[in-house]
Scaffold this active site. Structure first.
Site: not given
Length: 735
Positions: A613, A405, A615
């Protein structure tokens, strides 16, 4: 009927309710049961989207764009399920729902009160969401874990406690169980039970009786303490579980299993296991086997891998909970123990060298000794110059790098300044009047409302043609044509400067490359990449050609991963300097080709930036590809090569029904149009020529991405005209 297991907490907050709730759900899944989870947060916010990470930890983003508490990330990682925004209940959501019903007249003139109207709304929400499918079976869950946030006795959680007291009678005692997590501190070497006794007394006074007590303690509970808690808390000794500190939270499910949690709930809730289908039992056994192998492998690890995290919110490590977990998942796959160093990005900036020289030199020492560097997301100006310095070091020294990001955006800013020669390059978020705004505010995003107005949720990235021959990140995703990740951002790379960025700042070369790509696209027609993921049946849908192809597409065939591998091996063997990477490529874009979503340095051992993102979609048994690449490259190029060869093993954890390009595009366009209406702009709707068909409508927030600067206006109209007749993805507008 769905079984409900409520997890509450006493004495202190942050005691570990989320891990215990997730571990309980995992153990029930090993029996072959379908499990879902709901988190209750008593704060007044509608969601966690506007809360500072340093105050409440990270904001976890869901597939549907919901911004939720970080505990939903624990649920998804442990249970391997896909939750929605409705799985996170807040006081704000409940009050809003009740007030909206009152305004509509749904209560027929009655006085609206906390009891029964608010408590009934909470119970209705629990029953409704508990029946929603969350896994690949598409069937309703059989067990729902409900975590009550905060501490029992807090004034803000009182309506939820009362609702749960009533709820146990609504669903029946055989379908409701309560785990209370409490603290047993060690003072002077003695385990103290008084705090837990007081917490249980308060809980009983509110009408809830615990079926099980999970006693958190730094060390294992002694038998005498277990018997004492049993006596004074009015539960059996087998209902007191000692949850002591362990090396990894992945050991907690096994710790609970060893103390009889599964057997207890089989009896307490009357779980029907004997008549269960053999296939479901086999799935549960396989999950249990793989989880045991995961934890056993973690205990046997000898080698380690060191990663440096350069972030803005390092004062509270929960701000990067999913990032840390994703690194752990990748390290487990690479058979390494993760050693994570935390560096506040502000400490890398020149001002710190005078304000606090010790912190400045310690930060730079950590960065310079890093085997891998990760720069996660964030908002605001503070610390961004330090992030840019970290990206510069990684690019020039050949250190494996992953930017997420904001980290993706600062990597582009650094490249623009030091390779393209644009000294004034910056983001319009950080410096609105900069000479080269390489990062711009997205046109459809509100500038007046912050909550829920970003580009949120699951989105596809289409890999550029030719990248399959060299792109490491594409190979890690299985070398398919599309990857799917969750987004949360307000800013994007300036599409007007993409060609020049890929040409290293050479405007003439960029113009020539863009002209060549345009003529090539016109002659070849639209491409049709595989949709979904490797092995998926979602193939054959037509996709428009990218308006901007790589400005140096010919380089794809001449400078691939072999060059980067040779470069890093040469450096490792000779101890010499690695040539700074100067070949930035935007290998992943939105389906329109206008939004840059993945970058990669073609001549670097591993340098990847993700606007998304990743994750948020990592799993212990299925690590996220970008994180796996970073950790593997930090271990050595031989380990990276091994993981590149296993790229086809990755399976996206998202339901296949959500990974349909046309569906996502249509939803994205509807959201964009709604945002435009709020901003007072009129965005002309079209199916054949989305995004650029109204390029002459004028500038401002409603101006299409490709037509926001005067220099781009005429070419945008030309692009739109040239695109007439091309089929949008699955008949939907592009975003």
């Amino acid at each position: 009927m769905t079984k409900f297991i409520v997890v509450s907490g006493g004495v202190i907050s942050g005691i570990g309710k989320g891990v215990i709730a997730s571990s309980t759900g995992l153990l029930l899944k090993t029996l072959g049961l379908r499990v879902t989870a709901i988190k209750i947060d008593p704060y007044m916010n509608i969601d966690a989207g506007t809360m500072a990470p340093t105050e409440h930890g990270e904001v976890f983003v869901l597939n549907d764009g919901g911004e939720a508490d970080l505990d939903l990330g624990n649920y998804e990682r442990y249970l391997d399920v896909t939750l929605s925004r409705d799985n996170n209940i807040t006081t704000g959501k409940i009050y809003r729902q009740v007030i909206e019903k009152e305004r509509r007249g749904d209560y027929l003139g009655k006085t609206v009160q906390i009891v029964p109207h608010l408590t009934n709304a909470i119970q209705d929400w629990l029953e409704r969401v508990a029946s929603q499918p969350v896994d690949s079976t598409g069937l309703p869950p059989e067990v729902c874990i409900v975590e009550l946030g905060g501490t029992v006795g807090d004034i803000e959680s009182a309506p939820f406690v009362e609702a749960l007291r009533q709820f146990q009678f609504r669903v029946g005692q055989d379908n409701f169980a309560l785990i209370h997590v409490s603290l047993v501190p060690v003072i002077g070497g003695e385990q103290k039970t008084k705090p837990t006794q007081a917490a249980i007394r308060d809980l009983r006074g509110l009408g809830l009786v615990p079926d099980m007590i999970a006693a958190r303690c730094p060390i294992p509970l002694s038998p005498a303490v277990i018997n004492k808690l049993s006596m004074f808390c009015h539960v059996g000794p087998d209902q007191v579980l000692g949850v002591h500190d362990v090396e990894s939270t992945y050991h907690v499910p096994l710790l609970l299993e060893q103390q009889g949690m599964v057997r207890f709930f089989e009896r307490r809730l009357g779980l029907e296991l004997r008549g269960m289908e053999a296939a479901k039992k086999d799935v549960g056994r396989d999950l249990r086997r793989r989880w045991r192998e995961l934890t056993a492998g973690h205990d046997r690890m000898i080698d380690s891998v060191e990663i440096v995290l350069v972030g803005k919110y390092t004062s509270l490590q929960d701000s990067y909970m999913s990032v840390v977990k994703s690194l752990e998942h990748a390290a487990l796959r690479c058979h390494r123990k993760l050693k994570l160093k935390w560096v506040d990005s502000s400490d890398l900036e020149p001002q710190t060298s005078s304000d606090n020289p010790v912190r400045y030199h310690e930060a730079w020492h950590s960065l310079c000794s890093a085997k891998g560097i990760i720069v996660p997301g964030g908002f605001g100006h503070r610390g961004t110059e330090g992030m840019i310095s970290a990206a510069k070091w990684a690019r020039e020294k050949g250190v494996p790098f992953l930017g997420i990001c904001l980290g993706f955006q600062v990597a582009v800013i650094e490249y623009a300044r030091n390779v393209c020669g644009w000294a004034g390059a910056n983001s319009s978020e950080l410096e609105p009047e900069c000479s080269h705004p390489v990062v711009l505010y997205m046109p459809e995003v509100s500038k007046t409302h912050l909550g829920g107005t970003m580009r949120l949720g699951l989105r596809p990235s289409v890999f550029s043609q030719g990248s399959e021959s060299w792109s490491k990140i594409r190979r890690l995703y299985g070398n398919g044509d599309v990857c799917w990740e969750r987004h949360r951002h307000r800013y994007e790379i300036n599409p007007d400067l993409v060609a020049q960025l890929e040409a290293g700042g050479d405007a003439a070369a960029a113009a020539k490359a863009e002209s060549a790509s345009t003529s090539s696209a016109a002659s070849n027609g639209p491409t049709s990449p595989r949709l979904g993921y490797p092995g998926s049946d979602n193939v054959g849908l037509s996709v428009r050609s990218f308006r901007r192809a790589s400005s140096s597409a010919s380089a794809f065939s001449t400078l691939g991963s072999d060059a980067a591998t040779a470069s890093i091996h040469g450096s490792e063997q000779s101890g010499g300097e690695v040539e700074p990477s100067t070949s930035l490529r935007f290998v992943g874009r939105s389906t329109s080709g206008q939004r840059m979503q993945i970058l990669e340095m073609q001549d670097h051992p591993y340098f990847v930036g993700m606007q998304a993102h990743p994750e948020f979609a990592s799993r212990p048994l299925n690590p996220s590809p970008p994180f796996l690449g970073l950790v593997a490259a930090a271990c050595g190029m031989d380990v990276l090569g091994e993981q590149l060869g296993r790229g086809g093993e990755y399976k996206p954890p998202h339901p296949s029904s959500m990974m349909v390009l046309g569906q996502v595009d249509g939803e994205a366009r509807a959201e964009e149009d709604a945002a435009m209406a709020k901003l007072g702009g009129e965005k002309k709707k079209t199916t054949a020529v989305p995004a650029l068909s109204d390029a002459a409508a004028g500038e401002g927030a409603a101006t299409p991405v490709g037509a926001r600067s005067p220099a781009r206006r005429d070419s945008a109209v030309a692009d739109a005209a040239a695109a007439q007749g091309t089929a949008p993805v699955n008949g939907a507008a592009q975003h």
